[in-house]
Design an enzyme around this catalytic site. Structure first.
Site, PDB file in Angstrom:
ATOM      1  N   ASP A 167       0.824  -1.225   0.000  1.00 51.85           N
ATOM      2  CA  ASP A 167       0.000   0.000   0.000  1.00 51.85           C
ATOM      3  C   ASP A 167       0.856   1.273   0.000  1.00 51.85           C
ATOM      4  O   ASP A 167       1.624   1.517   0.922  1.00 51.85           O
ATOM      5  CB  ASP A 167      -0.871  -0.077   1.276  1.00 51.85           C
ATOM      6  N   ALA A 222     -18.958   5.932   7.315  1.00 49.00           N
ATOM      7  CA  ALA A 222     -19.772   4.885   7.932  1.00 49.00           C
ATOM      8  C   ALA A 222     -18.936   3.642   8.212  1.00 49.00           C
ATOM      9  O   ALA A 222     -19.073   3.010   9.260  1.00 49.00           O
ATOM     10  CB  ALA A 222     -20.946   4.543   7.021  1.00 49.00           C
ATOM     11  N   HIS A 240      -3.952   4.461   6.608  1.00 48.10           N
ATOM     12  CA  HIS A 240      -2.815   3.972   5.826  1.00 48.10           C
ATOM     13  C   HIS A 240      -1.505   4.372   6.498  1.00 48.10           C
ATOM     14  O   HIS A 240      -1.327   5.522   6.891  1.00 48.10           O
ATOM     15  CB  HIS A 240      -2.849   4.560   4.414  1.00 48.10           C
TER      16      HIS A 240
END
Lengths: 557, 557
Positions: free
Chosen positions: A198, A235, A370
């Site tokens: 990532d 959410a 992240h």
């Protein structure tokens, strides 16, 4: 030492989405005859993609090799990792693997599309070991801004192909579920042929803040508030939602939920045991006025300034149940996703205008899911990969992540900064770029899939700039006489009432052009039309500096 | 002590642009019969304003009171302060006051529009004292990201109305021209009735970095570069341009300039003595290849990702003279203006892909021209105003600036957080809100001014979403018979080749509807049209979930 030839295998790794962009993640690992897909995400359209609802990856490669596709592994439940599923499962009838929360969210989406019965969902967790086709696949727990996220480890004869999923290392995870560093280290020790990691925060030095620090910030805001508290967040960030609920319970407030996706995820997360709420804390939004203001928390969507979201409707005074009061405290517990800055600040400005206390853009109430540079290095050092592929990011982020990998000892010629479709091929453990598979954007507008092509988009762009001018004329083809028209109708071009003269001139010009053409015996329709288009376009540009789309229609009787 | 009644006056202050938004600054101060305008800026359209080139303030109030408008004062030469001039000077024939560089830039714009002969430009500097009408006006020098910026002090019987312009306090200004703190203090001592002050960076704590620190950062990048250096910045930031030129000269590099606005401003600034360049430093862009790469600096526009700018063309490989090499160093010496983030990172990504070294988003190569919180406080403390109006910012920034003013001792009920058009009226030195004047956006598209109204924009928005469907049918009105058509032409709706069946169905539906109408003797055209529209709209939405604009055209023969 005797040299024993190891089992030969051919491994191919590529991305159908998620590199050179933030969104629509989809990676493919091929081990000999097995094709394993990791994630199936969507992307929201950029400003150029007029009228498009969502964008998904082009899966024509998978369709063409359908008999070899063994399954889709989902790393976690975010839209950019699962959002394409409802669109592609009609074409790919393969098992879908995911953790409990991920599959819970996926199931909700499939039900909406009437696909829940036909898709084979298979539950995994961080400890699962599976055979997918003939290939062994392991998983490892990670921390991210949604619970139950995992990384994927695909075994090959020359070491594992590891996909991190989205991750950070949180030393104080809200749910007490830590990244499984031990397992990562074990995978690293066993040998990693290639790491896909990532890159989202590769540009940020240091370490990302723990999610539980945000909990402190939220709690402080709760202590300071006198009236109602309205919190907007993603959410899917169940940990964040949990911390808001904790703060509310601590300060003896009820919680009500507004916004469709918030309602859905809260109910799934509670049902599956990812969200813990005391009895009596949740109340119906219709009952808000039965309590005093300092007993109320409103949990809502809309932290990205989405025009139809609950927060946006509150800001505009268009929410059916909630009208913002100047005594309210509004916490935006999120940062704008790149591209959303303007729409977020627009909503924030409207909220400020209500006189309420708005907490926005402050470090203490949001953190990223992240990892930052030092966390990316930790992953690299745990995995010690032979080859490295920075994924999940724009090119710039992948580029910086490559540099980070260099500092962790990965050799320059073993780093693949790939674009969508570019194939990395490993033969006997040696990797090189080898060819491309089809890849690209599939634009979804309405229920059509894949039928909004470049021509349609180009026309929408033209129409959006200077509108359209339709010229209709009815000809008697037998004797080349205009029997009706030219009628000119425009939309989005000029304000017709102020431009009558301009349109009259245009009409006269069309008559003149047609008459001339007919005298010269140009009566091919296509020539007539292009003549009208040219003459009008020139004239209108001269008079207005605008270039509407011109649509000549010739009817024949 | 004898009480002597002071001269009574009525002072009105309001904004026609620049509050509740970043851009199109225009403030009005009325002292009895004199109307004085401060700045006349433009704003770039937001995403909703499809096809619009620029936005300027609505000046109908000034037009209605033309005989009292005494002049327009320009605080500095940025587009958001001068960009509306070429559009409004046709209607307001009044003197325009500005400093040397400001007027130099304005003159260039007026020449382009053929207005340079007709506008009465009057030179001022930080020491000027003028009578505008019967009102005395003074100025004070400020620091900003363009040289020659001033604040304005308008005398009234009960104290001055002070407008700061855009400002920061730079303790190491590149040109050695300091903010005139002494004069500000003097103005403050004499008495300020109302201060209007720049709110852009009200949310940022501390003090903004000096422009000369950026010079250091740029110089270091120059020392480190091995090949060519390409620097993108705002053309109008003459200090930044000077520092790039200094760094080039220091490292024995030539400088070439690319981009129309950069070329224009560099030439104006050199001509007027604001930019100092050694002989032989500047070279023509065509001669770049005559030097080795480490002797070249390319100064360019495009730091905001503008699609047609020089940097953008370089990034896309579409620049006529400059092709980026992997050995180049590219410095983006700017931060994205809110709303431009996506387009800037798109260009930056393309630049990274060339393999060049890209310096972007690093503190050392850019600073803001607007003061941070401590600088705003300094201004407040120098001016000690009775009343305070935070201007030049979105509502959120004005709001935070109000809070800052509170900490500097301005009373809450003497702070006016105004919206466009809201009038603050001072009678005998006592201020209150009193009414509104007309204000708003004038959208400019092409050469038309003010004729792109809401209807045109609404149509462009509709067209941009799902395109248009034109239905043409020719009727014989005498006997109600369809003699040609219905023909259906669509643009931006569906890809026609894949949707033949859909369009054939639509055509059949129109025939059916028309026939039914004629049987029922509905032959009012408007009813026929709305029937066609309703039936088609329903049908197409059902089949595609899209709502194209439907334009029925009935021709009669």
């Amino acid at each position: 030492m005797t040299l024993i030839k190891q089992e030969t295998d051919k491994v191919r790794v590529f991305a159908l989405g998620g590199v050179g962009e933030i969104g629509k993640n989809m990676y493919v690992v091929e081990v000999d005859e097995d094709i394993i897909v990791i994630d199936a995400g969507l992307m929201f359209p950029d400003d150029e993609m007029l009228g498009i609802d969502i964008v998904i990856p082009d899966i024509s490669y998978l369709e063409a090799n359908l008999e070899r596709v063994r399954g889709i592994i989902l790393t976690h439940g975010h839209e950019d990792h699962i959002g394409a599923l409802p669109y592609i499962m009609k074409k790919l009838n393969v098992p879908v693997y995911g953790t409990k929360l991920t599959l819970g969210i996926v199931k909700g989406k499939l039900v909406e599309k009437g696909l829940d019965k036909s898709v084979d969902l298979r539950l995994i967790d961080g400890k699962s070991q599976l055979k997918i086709g003939t290939t062994t696949v392991n998983f490892f727990r990670t921390n991210h801004s949604i619970p139950d996220s995992v990384g994927v480890c695909i075994e090959t004869a020359h070491g594992a192909i590891v996909h991190t999923g989205d991750f950070k290392f949180d030393q104080n995870p809200v749910d007490g579920v830590y990244s499984d560093i031990g397992k990562m280290a074990t995978i690293g020790e066993k040998g990693v042929l290639c790491l896909l990691s990532d890159s989202t925060n590769a540009e940020r030095p240091g370490v990302s803040m723990s999610e539980s620090v945000v909990g402190q910030g939220i709690k402080e805001a709760f202590y300071g508030a006198k009236g109602r508290i309205i919190v907007a967040t993603f959410a899917s960030n169940v940990h964040r939602v949990q911390q808001v609920i904790n703060a509310a319970q601590k300060t003896k407030r009820k919680v009500t939920v507004s916004g469709r996706s918030m309602l859905r995820i809260v109910s799934i997360a509670m049902e599956l045991g990812y969200l813990h709420v005391n009895d009596g804390t949740l109340i119906d939004i219709a009952d808000v006025d039965k309590y005093s203001d300092d007993e109320i928390t409103i949990l809502t969507t809309g932290s990205q300034g989405e025009p139809m979201s609950a927060l946006s409707r509150m800001a505009k005074g268009a929410h059916r149940q909630i009208t913002i009061k100047s005594s309210d405290t509004i916490i935006i517990s999120a940062t704008p996703i790149p591209g959303n800055e303007k729409s977020v600040t627009k909503i924030v400005d409207l909220l400020f205008r209500t006189g309420a206390d708005v907490i926005f853009g402050q470090k203490q109430v949001h953190t990223s899911g992240h990892g930052y540079q030092e966390e990316l290095k930790l992953m690299l050092n745990l995995m010690k990969p032979k080859y490295f592929v920075p994924i999940h990011g724009e090119f710039r982020m992948q580029h910086v992540h490559s540099k980070i990998a260099r500092t962790c000892g990965v050799k320059q010629d073993r780093i693949f900064l790939i674009d969508k479709g570019e194939v990395i091929e490993f033969i006997d453990g040696d990797g090189k770029l080898n060819g491309k598979v089809p890849s690209g954007n599939v634009l979804i507008d309405g229920i059509g899939v894949g039928d909004v092509g470049n021509i349609v988009l180009r026309d929408r762009r033209l129409l959006s700039k200077d509108g359209i001018l339709v010229v209709v004329v009815t000809l008697n083809k037998a004797n080349n006489v205009i029997i009706s028209g030219p009628d000119i109708i425009s939309r989005g071009f000029v304000y017709v009432r102020e431009s009558e003269k301009l349109l009259e001139e245009a009409s006269a010009l069309v008559t003149e052009t047609l008459t001339k053409c007919m005298v010269e015996n140009v009566n091919e329709w296509s020539s007539l039309k292009s003549n009208i288009r040219d003459v009008l376009s020139r004239h209108l540009f001269e008079k207005t500096r605008r270039r509407p789309m011109i649509l000549p229609i010739i009817m024949e009787v």
